[in-house]
Design a protein around this motif. Structure first.
Motif, PDB file in Angstrom:
ATOM      1  N   LEU A  13       0.963  -1.052   0.144  1.00  0.00           N
ATOM      2  CA  LEU A  13      -0.026   0.067  -0.066  1.00  0.00           C
ATOM      3  C   LEU A  13       1.019   1.270  -0.053  1.00  0.00           C
ATOM      4  N   THR A  14       0.187   2.441  -0.306  1.00  0.00           N
ATOM      5  CA  THR A  14       0.745   3.641  -0.594  1.00  0.00           C
ATOM      6  C   THR A  14       0.174   4.622   0.454  1.00  0.00           C
ATOM      7  N   VAL A  15       0.995   5.341   1.156  1.00  0.00           N
ATOM      8  CA  VAL A  15       0.368   6.447   2.166  1.00  0.00           C
ATOM      9  C   VAL A  15       0.974   7.700   1.587  1.00  0.00           C
ATOM     10  N   ALA A  16       0.126   8.551   1.143  1.00  0.00           N
ATOM     11  CA  ALA A  16       0.491   9.940   0.578  1.00  0.00           C
ATOM     12  C   ALA A  16       1.033  10.857   1.535  1.00  0.00           C
ATOM     13  N   PRO A  17       1.760  11.865   1.029  1.00  0.00           N
ATOM     14  CA  PRO A  17       2.096  12.961   2.058  1.00  0.00           C
ATOM     15  C   PRO A  17       0.973  13.580   2.635  1.00  0.00           C
ATOM     16  N   GLY A  18       0.844  13.598   4.029  1.00  0.00           N
ATOM     17  CA  GLY A  18      -0.008  14.465   4.692  1.00  0.00           C
ATOM     18  C   GLY A  18      -1.335  13.466   4.960  1.00  0.00           C
ATOM     19  N   GLU A  19      -1.290  12.030   4.549  1.00  0.00           N
ATOM     20  CA  GLU A  19      -2.303  11.192   4.836  1.00  0.00           C
ATOM     21  C   GLU A  19      -2.038  10.441   6.000  1.00  0.00           C
ATOM     22  N   ILE A  20      -3.226  10.171   6.827  1.00  0.00           N
ATOM     23  CA  ILE A  20      -3.300   9.575   8.217  1.00  0.00           C
ATOM     24  C   ILE A  20      -4.012   8.055   7.704  1.00  0.00           C
ATOM     25  N   LEU A  21      -3.325   7.213   7.873  1.00  0.00           N
ATOM     26  CA  LEU A  21      -3.783   5.674   7.568  1.00  0.00           C
ATOM     27  C   LEU A  21      -4.195   5.124   8.761  1.00  0.00           C
ATOM     28  N   CYS A  22      -4.985   4.880   9.368  1.00  0.00           N
ATOM     29  CA  CYS A  22      -5.358   4.131  10.649  1.00  0.00           C
ATOM     30  C   CYS A  22      -5.287   2.697  10.444  1.00  0.00           C
ATOM     31  N   ALA A  39       9.480  13.328  18.703  1.00  0.00           N
ATOM     32  CA  ALA A  39       9.525  12.953  17.453  1.00  0.00           C
ATOM     33  C   ALA A  39       9.365  14.260  16.535  1.00  0.00           C
ATOM     34  N   TRP A  40       8.532  15.175  16.925  1.00  0.00           N
ATOM     35  CA  TRP A  40       8.370  16.569  16.229  1.00  0.00           C
ATOM     36  C   TRP A  40       9.745  17.202  16.342  1.00  0.00           C
ATOM     37  N   SER A  41      10.381  17.235  17.296  1.00  0.00           N
ATOM     38  CA  SER A  41      11.645  18.318  17.291  1.00  0.00           C
ATOM     39  C   SER A  41      12.492  17.354  16.399  1.00  0.00           C
ATOM     40  N   ARG A  42      12.339  16.279  16.059  1.00  0.00           N
ATOM     41  CA  ARG A  42      13.670  15.655  15.299  1.00  0.00           C
ATOM     42  C   ARG A  42      13.278  15.331  13.612  1.00  0.00           C
ATOM     43  N   THR A  71      -6.726  13.851  24.735  1.00  0.00           N
ATOM     44  CA  THR A  71      -7.127  13.022  23.379  1.00  0.00           C
ATOM     45  C   THR A  71      -7.350  13.783  22.143  1.00  0.00           C
ATOM     46  N   GLY A  72      -8.174  14.611  22.538  1.00  0.00           N
ATOM     47  CA  GLY A  72      -8.971  15.503  21.578  1.00  0.00           C
ATOM     48  C   GLY A  72      -7.653  16.492  21.058  1.00  0.00           C
ATOM     49  N   LYS A  73      -6.999  17.331  22.039  1.00  0.00           N
ATOM     50  CA  LYS A  73      -5.927  18.043  21.550  1.00  0.00           C
ATOM     51  C   LYS A  73      -4.789  17.345  20.847  1.00  0.00           C
ATOM     52  N   THR A  74      -4.452  16.251  21.359  1.00  0.00           N
ATOM     53  CA  THR A  74      -3.290  15.485  20.640  1.00  0.00           C
ATOM     54  C   THR A  74      -3.799  15.051  19.169  1.00  0.00           C
ATOM     55  N   GLU A  75      -4.985  14.432  19.107  1.00  0.00           N
ATOM     56  CA  GLU A  75      -5.369  13.999  17.630  1.00  0.00           C
ATOM     57  C   GLU A  75      -5.218  15.462  16.613  1.00  0.00           C
ATOM     58  N   ALA A  76      -5.643  16.412  17.238  1.00  0.00           N
ATOM     59  CA  ALA A  76      -5.669  17.922  16.197  1.00  0.00           C
ATOM     60  C   ALA A  76      -4.206  18.292  16.127  1.00  0.00           C
ATOM     61  N   TRP A  77      -3.487  18.084  17.042  1.00  0.00           N
ATOM     62  CA  TRP A  77      -2.129  18.381  16.811  1.00  0.00           C
ATOM     63  C   TRP A  77      -1.300  17.491  16.005  1.00  0.00           C
ATOM     64  N   ILE A  78      -1.694  16.401  15.954  1.00  0.00           N
ATOM     65  CA  ILE A  78      -0.872  15.354  15.135  1.00  0.00           C
ATOM     66  C   ILE A  78      -1.450  15.755  13.560  1.00  0.00           C
ATOM     67  N   ARG A  79      -2.582  15.793  13.230  1.00  0.00           N
ATOM     68  CA  ARG A  79      -3.242  16.047  12.045  1.00  0.00           C
ATOM     69  C   ARG A  79      -2.799  17.213  11.516  1.00  0.00           C
ATOM     70  N   HIS A  80      -2.669  18.468  12.461  1.00  0.00           N
ATOM     71  CA  HIS A  80      -1.968  19.644  11.754  1.00  0.00           C
ATOM     72  C   HIS A  80      -0.615  19.502  11.351  1.00  0.00           C
ATOM     73  N   TRP A  81       0.050  18.653  12.274  1.00  0.00           N
ATOM     74  CA  TRP A  81       1.551  18.424  11.985  1.00  0.00           C
ATOM     75  C   TRP A  81       1.731  17.677  10.833  1.00  0.00           C
ATOM     76  N   ALA A  82       0.779  16.559  10.579  1.00  0.00           N
ATOM     77  CA  ALA A  82       0.956  15.623   9.376  1.00  0.00           C
ATOM     78  C   ALA A  82       0.582  16.616   8.093  1.00  0.00           C
ATOM     79  N   ARG A  83      -0.343  17.223   8.242  1.00  0.00           N
ATOM     80  CA  ARG A  83      -1.003  18.173   6.964  1.00  0.00           C
ATOM     81  C   ARG A  83       0.437  19.164   6.631  1.00  0.00           C
ATOM     82  N   GLN A  84       0.717  19.859   7.615  1.00  0.00           N
ATOM     83  CA  GLN A  84       1.625  21.143   7.448  1.00  0.00           C
ATOM     84  C   GLN A  84       2.896  20.436   7.183  1.00  0.00           C
ATOM     85  N   ALA A  85       3.742  19.413   7.447  1.00  0.00           N
ATOM     86  CA  ALA A  85       4.898  18.937   7.139  1.00  0.00           C
ATOM     87  C   ALA A  85       4.564  17.814   5.935  1.00  0.00           C
TER      88      ALA A  85
END
Ligand SMILES: Nc1ncnc2c1ncn2[C@@H]1O[C@H](COP(=O)(O)OP(=O)(O)OP(=O)(O)O)[C@@H](O)[C@H]1O
Length: 198
Positions: free
Chosen positions: A16-25, A126-129, A148-162
């Motif tokens: 499978l392929t995971v695209a840049p910014g994509e979250i695969l659960c 991980a973010w700092s690295r 949990t909500g804060k962390t989910e939003a933060w990870i999503r934002h990080w994934a999309r932005q980077a």
């Protein structure tokens, strides 16, 4: 990130392929091989097949370099220095506050950290690295609903932005519905696409 006929343990070959910014659960019964699959992608466990990150091919890259780019955040993070700041790459640059920490968390002793603090700080580490892909093994397992909500939003934002491809193990259908662009579950030793929650 592309997995090409990846073989680990009892699991049928995974492609499978995971695209840049994509979250695969990724979900599945306990012991079905989710963590093992992430460990193989991070080149921590023996495996067959190949993993690509853009033009980079895992088998041609030294393990520690690969793991700097394709970073695994395990459910139970390990800490080797005395202070939180001993483990960081670049500074946290205000990111700690987004995950509920006060300024100066870099100076905290690792020995005082609760399991939920360790889990959020492992994500900040991980973010700092500055990885190029992220493998998350139940990243909110020790957190209350608000964090949990804060962390989910933060990870999503990080994934999309980077532009990070992310594989995220979760047992929580609500979480999968909130964060997943795609969802696969392990069933009878096979990875199957679940269209219900993405
Ligand atoms: N290095 C290894 N060699 C052989 N078997 C292993 C190895 N690592 C894990 N296993 C076994 O492989 C199976 C899958 O383990 P894994 O940790 O991937 O499960 P999981 O799906 O992540 O489960 P959980 O949801 O409980 O965390 C388990 O039966 C485990 O005991």
């Amino acid at each position: 990130m592309r997995l090409a006929e990846l073989v680990v343990g009892e699991l049928a070959p995974v492609s499978l392929t995971v695209a840049p910014g994509e979250i695969l659960c990724l979900s599945g019964p306990s012991g079905s091989g989710k963590s093992r699959l992430l460990r193989a992608i991070a080149d921590l466990d023996a495996h067959g097949g190949e993993i690509w990150l853009g033009e980079l091919c895992q088998s041609r890259v030294k393990g520690h370099c690969w793991r700097g780019w394709v970073m695994l955040v395990p459910a139970d993070s390990q800490w080797w220095g005395e202070r939180v700041g001993d483990h960081l790459g670049r500074g946290l640059d205000g990111q700690g506050e987004a995950l509920g920490f006060p300024a100066g968390v870099e100076d905290w002793q690792v020995s005082r950290l609760s399991s939920g603090e360790k889990q959020r700080l492992a994500l900040l580490r991980a973010w700092s690295r500055q990885p190029r892909a992220l493998l998350l093994d139940e990243p909110t397992a020790n957190l209350d609903p608000q964090l949990t909500g804060k962390t989910e939003a933060w990870i999503r934002h990080w994934a999309r932005q980077a532009g990070l491809p992310v594989i995220w193990i979760s047992h929580d259908p609500g979480q999968i519905a909130r964060v997943a662009d795609r969802h696969y579950r392990i069933h009878d030793n096979r990875l199957e696409r679940d269209h219900g929650s993405d």
